[in-house]
Design a protein around this motif. Structure first.
Motif, PDB file in Angstrom:
ATOM      1  N   TYR A  44       0.826  -1.199   0.000  1.00  0.00           N
ATOM      2  CA  TYR A  44       0.000   0.000   0.000  1.00  0.00           C
ATOM      3  C   TYR A  44       0.864   1.255   0.000  1.00  0.00           C
ATOM      4  CZ  TYR A  44      -3.730  -3.263   1.171  1.00  0.00           C
ATOM      5  OH  TYR A  44      -4.620  -4.306   1.154  1.00  0.00           O
ATOM      6  N   GLU A  45       0.277   2.356  -0.466  1.00  0.00           N
ATOM      7  CA  GLU A  45       1.004   3.627  -0.552  1.00  0.00           C
ATOM      8  C   GLU A  45       1.448   4.151   0.806  1.00  0.00           C
ATOM      9  OE1 GLU A  45      -0.756   6.689  -2.965  1.00  0.00           O
ATOM     10  OE2 GLU A  45      -1.336   5.242  -4.502  1.00  0.00           O
ATOM     11  N   ASP A  46       0.715   3.820   1.858  1.00  0.00           N
ATOM     12  CA  ASP A  46       1.077   4.303   3.197  1.00  0.00           C
ATOM     13  C   ASP A  46       2.226   3.504   3.818  1.00  0.00           C
ATOM     14  OD1 ASP A  46      -0.106   1.916   3.937  1.00  0.00           O
ATOM     15  OD2 ASP A  46      -1.581   2.823   5.283  1.00  0.00           O
ATOM     16  N   GLY A  47       2.725   2.507   3.082  1.00  0.00           N
ATOM     17  CA  GLY A  47       3.846   1.708   3.569  1.00  0.00           C
ATOM     18  C   GLY A  47       3.444   0.380   4.168  1.00  0.00           C
ATOM     19  N   SER A  48       2.153   0.184   4.396  1.00  0.00           N
ATOM     20  CA  SER A  48       1.728  -1.088   4.977  1.00  0.00           C
ATOM     21  C   SER A  48       1.764  -2.191   3.919  1.00  0.00           C
ATOM     22  CB  SER A  48       0.348  -0.963   5.618  1.00  0.00           C
ATOM     23  OG  SER A  48      -0.610  -0.578   4.670  1.00  0.00           O
TER      24      SER A  48
END
Length: 103
Positions: free
Chosen positions: A85-89
């Motif tokens: 995911y873009e948020d790093g998750s």
């Protein structure tokens, strides 16, 4: 400068946590626990235990080494088995065929 280094370590540790959780799901679901995964978990645990006794530069170096090992593990297991995911998750893509005993 000191604050910037600390932030880098904290970001690395967040990435490590996401990877650790995704690989935990992978391991539980697939029954596969690669030796590299076990080694990474041991090194991560040591870093968490020692983080207050080592300098920031060493913490960053050790966390980057762990992240590099996770990159190698992703190549071994297959990046296609995970969602990034873009948020790093990161999330393991559950394969229902494994639950049915299929490959």
């Amino acid at each position: 400068m000191e604050e910037k280094i600390k932030t880098k370590f904290e970001k690395n540790m967040s990435k490590i946590l996401y990877l650790q959780l995704a690989f935990e799901d992978y391991s539980l679901h697939s029954g596969n626990e690669p030796e590299l995964y076990i080694k990474i978990n041991e090194e991560t645990q040591q870093l968490r235990e020692q983080k207050d006794q080592i300098d920031e530069k060493t913490k960053i170096e050790k966390s980057l080494d762990i992240l590099n090992q996770y990159e190698e593990l992703l190549k071994i297991v297959g990046k296609e088995k995970f969602i990034f995911y873009e948020d790093g998750s990161i999330e393991y893509k559950w394969d229902d065929n494994l639950l049915k005993g299929e490959k």
